[in-house]
Design a protein around this motif. Structure first.
Motif, PDB file in Angstrom:
ATOM      1  N   ASP A  34      10.746  -4.062  -7.602  1.00 24.06           N
ATOM      2  CA  ASP A  34       9.952  -3.153  -7.127  1.00 24.06           C
ATOM      3  C   ASP A  34       9.582  -2.005  -8.257  1.00 24.06           C
ATOM      4  OD1 ASP A  34      10.085  -4.583  -5.042  1.00 24.06           O
ATOM      5  OD2 ASP A  34      11.469  -3.326  -3.913  1.00 24.06           O
ATOM      6  N   LEU A  35       8.245  -1.400  -7.955  1.00 25.36           N
ATOM      7  CA  LEU A  35       7.508  -0.274  -8.784  1.00 25.36           C
ATOM      8  C   LEU A  35       7.715   1.073  -7.677  1.00 25.36           C
ATOM      9  CD1 LEU A  35       6.603   0.727 -11.468  1.00 25.36           C
ATOM     10  CD2 LEU A  35       4.392  -0.188 -10.399  1.00 25.36           C
ATOM     11  N   GLU A  36       8.396   2.189  -8.220  1.00 22.55           N
ATOM     12  CA  GLU A  36       8.369   3.190  -7.180  1.00 22.55           C
ATOM     13  C   GLU A  36       7.370   4.412  -8.135  1.00 22.55           C
ATOM     14  OE1 GLU A  36      11.403   6.441  -5.971  1.00 22.55           O
ATOM     15  OE2 GLU A  36      11.558   4.600  -4.485  1.00 22.55           O
ATOM     16  N   ILE A  37       6.537   4.929  -7.289  1.00 21.52           N
ATOM     17  CA  ILE A  37       5.750   6.029  -7.892  1.00 21.52           C
ATOM     18  C   ILE A  37       5.992   7.450  -6.725  1.00 21.52           C
ATOM     19  CG2 ILE A  37       3.651   6.919  -8.133  1.00 21.52           C
ATOM     20  CD1 ILE A  37       2.584   3.997  -8.194  1.00 21.52           C
ATOM     21  N   ASP A  38       6.602   8.292  -7.383  1.00 23.02           N
ATOM     22  CA  ASP A  38       6.947   9.555  -6.843  1.00 23.02           C
ATOM     23  C   ASP A  38       5.593  10.349  -6.025  1.00 23.02           C
ATOM     24  OD1 ASP A  38       9.540   9.295  -7.846  1.00 23.02           O
ATOM     25  OD2 ASP A  38       9.234  10.515  -9.547  1.00 23.02           O
ATOM     26  N   GLU A  39       6.105  11.099  -4.892  1.00 19.59           N
ATOM     27  CA  GLU A  39       5.329  11.778  -4.047  1.00 19.59           C
ATOM     28  C   GLU A  39       4.155  12.530  -4.855  1.00 19.59           C
ATOM     29  OE1 GLU A  39       5.435  15.942  -1.463  1.00 19.59           O
ATOM     30  OE2 GLU A  39       7.497  14.300  -1.490  1.00 19.59           O
ATOM     31  N   GLY A  78       6.284  -9.324  -6.256  1.00 18.19           N
ATOM     32  CA  GLY A  78       7.035 -10.592  -5.718  1.00 18.19           C
ATOM     33  C   GLY A  78       6.315 -11.767  -6.469  1.00 18.19           C
ATOM     34  N   ASN A  79       6.653 -13.050  -6.136  1.00 14.62           N
ATOM     35  CA  ASN A  79       6.413 -14.206  -6.910  1.00 14.62           C
ATOM     36  C   ASN A  79       4.971 -14.416  -6.366  1.00 14.62           C
ATOM     37  OD1 ASN A  79       6.426 -16.141  -8.483  1.00 14.62           O
ATOM     38  ND2 ASN A  79       7.156 -17.704  -6.747  1.00 14.62           N
ATOM     39  N   TYR A  80       4.079 -14.141  -7.532  1.00 11.63           N
ATOM     40  CA  TYR A  80       2.458 -14.383  -7.300  1.00 11.63           C
ATOM     41  C   TYR A  80       1.697 -13.504  -6.204  1.00 11.63           C
ATOM     42  CZ  TYR A  80       3.265 -17.930 -10.601  1.00 11.63           C
ATOM     43  OH  TYR A  80       3.773 -18.991 -11.767  1.00 11.63           O
ATOM     44  N   GLU A  81       2.583 -12.319  -5.793  1.00 10.93           N
ATOM     45  CA  GLU A  81       1.833 -11.387  -4.854  1.00 10.93           C
ATOM     46  C   GLU A  81       2.509 -10.022  -5.030  1.00 10.93           C
ATOM     47  OE1 GLU A  81       3.076 -13.175  -1.376  1.00 10.93           O
ATOM     48  OE2 GLU A  81       4.663 -12.263  -0.898  1.00 10.93           O
ATOM     49  N   LEU A  82       1.518  -9.132  -4.315  1.00  8.58           N
ATOM     50  CA  LEU A  82       1.862  -7.676  -4.369  1.00  8.58           C
ATOM     51  C   LEU A  82       2.049  -7.222  -3.014  1.00  8.58           C
ATOM     52  CD1 LEU A  82      -0.359  -6.375  -7.316  1.00  8.58           C
ATOM     53  CD2 LEU A  82       1.969  -6.867  -7.377  1.00  8.58           C
ATOM     54  N   THR A  83       2.918  -6.448  -2.698  1.00  7.89           N
ATOM     55  CA  THR A  83       3.039  -5.944  -1.159  1.00  7.89           C
ATOM     56  C   THR A  83       3.194  -4.245  -1.435  1.00  7.89           C
ATOM     57  OG1 THR A  83       4.117  -7.994  -0.597  1.00  7.89           O
ATOM     58  CG2 THR A  83       4.250  -6.041   0.791  1.00  7.89           C
ATOM     59  N   ASP A  84       2.471  -3.483  -0.442  1.00  4.29           N
ATOM     60  CA  ASP A  84       2.507  -1.969  -0.335  1.00  4.29           C
ATOM     61  C   ASP A  84       3.432  -1.549   0.905  1.00  4.29           C
ATOM     62  OD1 ASP A  84       1.065  -2.196   1.830  1.00  4.29           O
ATOM     63  OD2 ASP A  84      -0.483  -1.198   1.126  1.00  4.29           O
ATOM     64  N   ASP A  85       3.665  -0.339   0.849  1.00  8.65           N
ATOM     65  CA  ASP A  85       4.366   0.345   1.750  1.00  8.65           C
ATOM     66  C   ASP A  85       4.230  -0.073   3.434  1.00  8.65           C
ATOM     67  OD1 ASP A  85       6.201   1.337   0.090  1.00  8.65           O
ATOM     68  OD2 ASP A  85       5.604   3.438   0.201  1.00  8.65           O
ATOM     69  N   SER A  86       2.961  -0.474   3.347  1.00  9.15           N
ATOM     70  CA  SER A  86       2.328  -0.750   4.910  1.00  9.15           C
ATOM     71  C   SER A  86       2.606  -2.164   5.214  1.00  9.15           C
ATOM     72  CB  SER A  86       0.852  -0.328   5.149  1.00  9.15           C
ATOM     73  OG  SER A  86       0.763   0.854   4.853  1.00  9.15           O
ATOM     74  N   GLY A  87       3.089  -2.853   4.314  1.00  5.70           N
ATOM     75  CA  GLY A  87       3.266  -4.400   4.534  1.00  5.70           C
ATOM     76  C   GLY A  87       1.940  -5.196   4.216  1.00  5.70           C
ATOM     77  N   ASP A 103       4.965  11.031   0.479  1.00  5.44           N
ATOM     78  CA  ASP A 103       6.267  10.425   0.496  1.00  5.44           C
ATOM     79  C   ASP A 103       6.074   9.438  -0.819  1.00  5.44           C
ATOM     80  OD1 ASP A 103       8.655   9.618   0.926  1.00  5.44           O
ATOM     81  OD2 ASP A 103       8.098   8.616   2.736  1.00  5.44           O
ATOM     82  N   ASP A 104       7.246   9.128  -1.532  1.00  2.00           N
ATOM     83  CA  ASP A 104       7.158   8.072  -2.299  1.00  2.00           C
ATOM     84  C   ASP A 104       6.559   7.005  -1.950  1.00  2.00           C
ATOM     85  OD1 ASP A 104       8.540  10.058  -3.832  1.00  2.00           O
ATOM     86  OD2 ASP A 104      10.606   9.002  -3.735  1.00  2.00           O
ATOM     87  N   TYR A 105       5.882   6.160  -3.000  1.00  6.43           N
ATOM     88  CA  TYR A 105       5.298   5.168  -2.682  1.00  6.43           C
ATOM     89  C   TYR A 105       5.857   4.058  -3.460  1.00  6.43           C
ATOM     90  CZ  TYR A 105       1.442   1.545  -2.812  1.00  6.43           C
ATOM     91  OH  TYR A 105       0.554   0.409  -2.573  1.00  6.43           O
TER      92      TYR A 105
END
Length: 244
Positions: A216-221, A192-201, A185-187
Motif C-alpha cells: 500500500d502507498l500512503e499519502i499524508d493529510e 494489488g495484482n493488476y489493479e489499484l484501489t482507493d480509500d472509498s473502495g 485524513d491520510d490517503y
C-alpha cells in the motif's frame, strides 16, 4: 552627537518601495507561475474531453464494442461486466448504463465510482437515445456514459504506469485528495495484482501491467508524494518514492 537613523521621509519611501515590490511579485506569480499551472490543467482537461468523446463514439458505433456496427444500435448479446474493455483508457474512470425505455431493464458496465468522484475532477456525462437489437427486435433505450479524470491519484498513478511502460521511466506527483477539498485524513492507495484501489473502495484495473512492489502507498493529510516509475519488463513496472 547626532543619532543615525531613518528620517520620516525615507521611511515613507521605503514603505512604498516594499508595497510596490510585493505587488510586483504577486503579479509575476499570478501571470507566469499560476497561469502556467492553469494552462497545464486546461490542457489535461482538454485531452480528457477529447478522449471521452472518442470513447463515446466508439461505444455507440463500433462492432468491436457493444454496437452492432450501425451507429446508435447496440447489440444485447455483448452486454456484460467486461463490455467496456473495448474502450480501456488508464486516464479515465468510465461507467455506462443502458436502460430500456419501455421496459424495466437496465445494464451497466465499468466502475460505478465514475458517477461519484469528487466534483473538482473533470466530469463529463453523455446521454443518447439508442436502439438495442435483442434477437430480431429493436428496443428503444437510453445510453448514459460517465467520465471522470484528475486530480484523482488512482488515475494519476494509472496513467503514469502506462507512460513508464511505453517510455521506460516516468516521474509523477500524487496529491492527497484532501488538498482539493476532500476529507482531512491520510490517503491510502492499495496496490494489488493488476489493479489499484482507493480509500472509498473504487477499483481501477490495469490491463496487462503489474505494479511492484505489491504493497500500500500512503499519502499524508494534505500532502503530496513523488514517485519515479521504471519499466522492468513487458508486464511489470517498479516504483520508487522520491525524497521530499
Amino acid at each position: 552627537m547626532k543619532l543615525k537613523g531613518i528620517s520620516g521621509g525615507d521611511f515613507v519611501w521605503l514603505m512604498i518601495y516594499g508595497i510596490v515590490s510585493i505587488a510586483y511579485l504577486y503579479a509575476f506569480y499570478s501571470i507566469f507561475i499560476a497561469g502556467a499551472e492553469v494552462d497545464v490543467e486546461g490542457v489535461e482537461q482538454s485531452q480528457g474531453s477529447l478522449q471521452a468523446s472518442a470513447i463515446f463514439n466508439r461505444v455507440i458505433s463500433s462492432p468491436d464494442c457493444i454496437s452492432t456496427g450501425q451507429a446508435g444500435v447496440l447489440d444485447s448479446t455483448k452486454f456484460g461486466t467486461n463490455a467496456l474493455d473495448c474502450v480501456y483508457n488508464p486516464m479515465l474512470w468510465k461507467y455506462a448504463e443502458v436502460e430500456y425505455i419501455q421496459e424495466e431493464e437496465e445494464y451497466s458496465f465499468g466502475k460505478e465510482g465514475a458517477k461519484d468522484r469528487e466534483s473538482e475532477e473533470m466530469g463529463l456525462n453523455y446521454t443518447a437515445k439508442v436502439n438495442v437489437k435483442d434477437g430480431g427486435e429493436l428496443i428503444p433505450a437510453e445510453l448514459r456514459l460517465f467520465f471522470r479524470r484528475k486530480p484523482d491519484p488512482v488515475l494519476r498513478l494509472s496513467e503514469a504506469i502506462h507512460v513508464a511502460q511505453e517510455e521506460g521511466s516516468y516521474v509523477v506527483t500524487l496529491d492527497n485528495p484532501s488538498k482539493h477539498g476532500g476529507s482531512d485524513d491520510d490517503y491510502t492507495l492499495e496496490i494489488g495484482n493488476y489493479e489499484l484501489t482507493d480509500d472509498s473502495g473504487n477499483t481501477l484495473p490495469l490491463q496487462g501491467v503489474n505494479l511492484e512492489p505489491n504493497d500500500d502507498l500512503e499519502i499524508d493529510e494534505g500532502s503530496s508524494k513523488g514517485l519515479e516509475l521504471e519499466r522492468v519488463d513487458d508486464e511489470t513496472v517498479n516504483y520508487y518514492i522520491l525524497e521530499e
